[in-house]
Design a protein around this motif. Structure first.
Motif, PDB file in Angstrom:
ATOM      1  N   CYS A  32       1.075  -1.715   0.146  1.00 25.12           N
ATOM      2  CA  CYS A  32       0.116  -0.029   0.021  1.00 25.12           C
ATOM      3  C   CYS A  32       0.209   1.115   0.027  1.00 25.12           C
ATOM      4  O   CYS A  32       0.817   2.018  -0.818  1.00 25.12           O
ATOM      5  CB  CYS A  32      -0.724   0.088   1.198  1.00 25.12           C
ATOM      6  SG  CYS A  32      -2.426  -1.222   1.839  1.00 25.12           S
TER       7      CYS A  32
ATOM      8  N   SER B  69       1.373   3.623  -3.136  1.00 30.70           N
ATOM      9  CA  SER B  69       0.443   5.200  -2.681  1.00 30.70           C
ATOM     10  C   SER B  69       2.292   5.747  -3.090  1.00 30.70           C
ATOM     11  O   SER B  69       1.801   7.215  -3.985  1.00 30.70           O
ATOM     12  CB  SER B  69       0.611   5.432  -1.383  1.00 30.70           C
ATOM     13  OG  SER B  69       0.327   6.480  -1.308  1.00 30.70           O
TER      14      SER B  69
ATOM     15  N   PHE C 151      -2.917   3.917  -1.739  1.00 30.34           N
ATOM     16  CA  PHE C 151      -2.225   3.570  -0.781  1.00 30.34           C
ATOM     17  C   PHE C 151      -3.851   2.271  -1.041  1.00 30.34           C
ATOM     18  O   PHE C 151      -3.776   0.992  -0.220  1.00 30.34           O
ATOM     19  CB  PHE C 151      -2.628   3.807   0.604  1.00 30.34           C
ATOM     20  CG  PHE C 151      -2.440   3.628   1.746  1.00 30.34           C
ATOM     21  CD1 PHE C 151      -1.299   3.235   2.314  1.00 30.34           C
ATOM     22  CD2 PHE C 151      -3.715   3.688   2.605  1.00 30.34           C
ATOM     23  CE1 PHE C 151      -1.000   3.297   3.508  1.00 30.34           C
ATOM     24  CE2 PHE C 151      -2.931   2.695   3.547  1.00 30.34           C
ATOM     25  CZ  PHE C 151      -2.659   2.511   3.697  1.00 30.34           C
TER      26      PHE C 151
ATOM     27  N   GLY D 243      -3.702  -0.454  -3.004  1.00 33.67           N
ATOM     28  CA  GLY D 243      -2.856  -1.396  -2.923  1.00 33.67           C
ATOM     29  C   GLY D 243      -3.334  -2.013  -1.875  1.00 33.67           C
ATOM     30  O   GLY D 243      -2.780  -3.851  -1.531  1.00 33.67           O
ATOM     31  N   VAL D 244      -4.639  -2.205  -0.869  1.00 36.72           N
ATOM     32  CA  VAL D 244      -4.916  -3.038  -0.243  1.00 36.72           C
ATOM     33  C   VAL D 244      -5.851  -4.671  -1.384  1.00 36.72           C
ATOM     34  O   VAL D 244      -6.373  -5.629  -0.923  1.00 36.72           O
ATOM     35  CB  VAL D 244      -6.697  -2.977   0.185  1.00 36.72           C
ATOM     36  CG1 VAL D 244      -7.630  -3.810   0.990  1.00 36.72           C
ATOM     37  CG2 VAL D 244      -6.054  -1.519   0.921  1.00 36.72           C
TER      38      VAL D 244
ATOM     39  N   SER E  48       5.985  -7.251  -2.908  1.00 31.70           N
ATOM     40  CA  SER E  48       6.418  -6.443  -1.998  1.00 31.70           C
ATOM     41  C   SER E  48       7.691  -5.457  -1.591  1.00 31.70           C
ATOM     42  O   SER E  48       7.685  -4.535  -1.821  1.00 31.70           O
ATOM     43  CB  SER E  48       5.459  -6.123  -0.672  1.00 31.70           C
ATOM     44  OG  SER E  48       3.842  -7.377  -0.590  1.00 31.70           O
TER      45      SER E  48
END
Length: 461
Positions: free
Chosen positions: A159, A163, A341, A344-345, A356
């Motif tokens: 996330c 972002s 952000f 990203g969930v 990641s």
């Protein structure tokens, strides 16, 4: 962890190349095996990359083979030189220390090997190996209780990374090259960096849409109007075009709702097809023995997980961006921080620590080079070479003495030779080197051993 000064008197034959008493022959055998593996990796990799980049005929005739051979030589050298330095260190030191069997031998081998590779590829290789090393150290820290893992930590990291990536994507001259092109493909050209003057031009272009809609039916044949397919298409286009769309939004052919839905469908399809293609080679192995497995290829759970991950990422990002344009009545680069952000969930559908950490490492590299351009960070020559050598040495150390925390990528490089190491002898360092190998003990020729196999070893100073 055992003290670095502790040692065992075994020879390199007793610990490392247990299949052969000759150091030279063992190095040549590992080099030959690494050459075969490297060709299998780089030949299709460069060929597929050339096809996707639509290289011209001259590239295939003059550059493709040299590039394949250069990268193959680099990876082959990394494997062959490791065994060579493994034996050289034993002869120089007269014994094995907890660091010499893995880190000590791999450090000079990796440094010399990366010098063979093209400079343009060293950065990418450094990021990849630094990512593996960081992940290895993290696992070790968790196992020892030094690091407390955060629940869904890989999602949170993604996330934050997404972002910042999307913010740089929206900023003028924020991202360049492949990263910019990749994000443009994922989120669409409608989200290309927009500034105040572009928003005004978008408002001017809006009225042109109805005129185009009026001209389009005149050019369509009468037969297509009466067909069910044409009616369905016209209905969908009507629904997509007639709806709420903010003046700053650049998706002129769709309203904000259909814009998000189309984004989800498009990237879901891409993710689904990518995962299918990755599973095709393994499925074809069972084409004649178990044909039913080909059908399972289409309905595999991972196919839908990757599709849901990419699709939801794009739809959440686009939906949040549109919502913020409506709320604030302007198009701002800062919107990308929030939208990225929240998007990203979507990694909850396809959790991957490797993805990641790789993207986070790549982001750090991007920010560092931006700092160098701005004159805020110093530039270190050959930093990528040193980082690659240290990172690779850490991974070799884990494979040699702490296999539980290591990735299995290096096993391919040495053609499984790590599996026949005398790990029982390395257990005295307290790293549980043989934990994943059961009671395996290599058959050694007593004429070439320093320590008789039946004698229980104790650490020396």
């Amino acid at each position: 962890m055992a003290a670095l000064s502790k040692s065992i008197p075994h020879s390199c034959y007793e610990i490392g190349h247990t299949w052969s008493t000759s150091c030279t022959l063992s190095s040549l055998q590992v080099t030959a095996g690494a050459l075969e593996v490297s060709l299998k990796i780089y030949a299709p990799l460069y060929l597929i990359a050339a096809i996707l980049r639509r290289r011209k005929k001259d590239y295939y005739l003059k550059k493709l083979l040299p590039e394949i051979l250069q990268s193959t030589s680099f990876l082959t050298a990394n494997g062959g030189l490791y065994i060579a330095f493994f034996c050289i260190l034993r002869r120089l030191l007269g014994k094995f220390y907890s660091w010499s069997a893995g880190f000590g031998a791999a450090l000079p081998a990796s440094y010399l090997a990366i010098l063979i590779e093209r400079k343009s590829r060293r950065g990418l290789l450094t990021i990849y190996m630094a990512n593996l090393a960081t992940e290895t150290i993290f696992r070790m820290g968790v196992a020892r209780g030094a690091i407390k893992p955060i629940k869904h930590g890989e999602v949170l990291l993604f996330c934050l990374t997404a972002s910042l990536y999307m913010f740089f994507f929206r900023c003028k001259d924020g991202l360049k090259g492949f990263t910019f092109s990749a994000l443009k493909f994922i989120v669409g050209k409608e989200e290309i960096p927009t500034h105040s003057f572009l928003a005004e031009s978008a408002h001017v272009r809006g009225p042109e849409r109805p005129r185009q809609e009026q001209e389009r039916p005149e050019t369509q044949p009468r037969k297509s109007r009466s067909s069910l397919a044409a009616l369905t298409r016209n209905l969908i286009e009507s629904i997509c075009k007639h709806g709420p769309r903010h003046r700053c939004c650049k998706h002129y052919g769709d309203n904000c709702i259909s814009y998000c839905v189309k984004g989800f469908i498009r990237m879901f399809s891409v993710g689904y097809l990518i995962q299918c293609c990755l599973r095709i080679p393994s499925a074809f192995r069972h084409l004649f023995t178990k044909p039913s497995r080909l059908l399972s290829l289409l309905y595999n759970k991972e196919n839908f997980q990757l599709g849901a991950f990419l699709g939801s990422f794009v739809s959440i990002y686009k939906g949040t961006s549109c919502l913020l344009r409506w709320v604030r009545n302007l198009d701002d680069e800062l919107h990308a921080l929030i939208a990225g952000f929240l998007a990203g969930v979507s990694m909850m559908f396809y959790k991957s620590t490797t993805i990641s950490m790789y993207l986070a490492s790549k982001l750090v590299e991007t920010m560092y080079f931006k700092g160098i351009e701005a004159g805020r960070f110093p530039y270190f020559p050959h930093a990528d070479t040193l980082i690659y050598a240290i990172s690779t040495a850490i991974c070799f150390q884990a494979v040699s003495l702490q296999f539980t925390f290591a990735r299995t990528d290096l096993l391919l490089l040495c053609v499984g030779r790590f599996a026949v190491m005398n790990r029982k002898a390395l257990d005295v360092f307290g790293t549980k080197a043989s934990q994943d190998f059961g009671d395996f003990i290599p058959k050694l020729d007593p004429r070439y051993t320093v320590v008789p196999p039946e004698i229980e070893m104790q650490l020396g100073s």
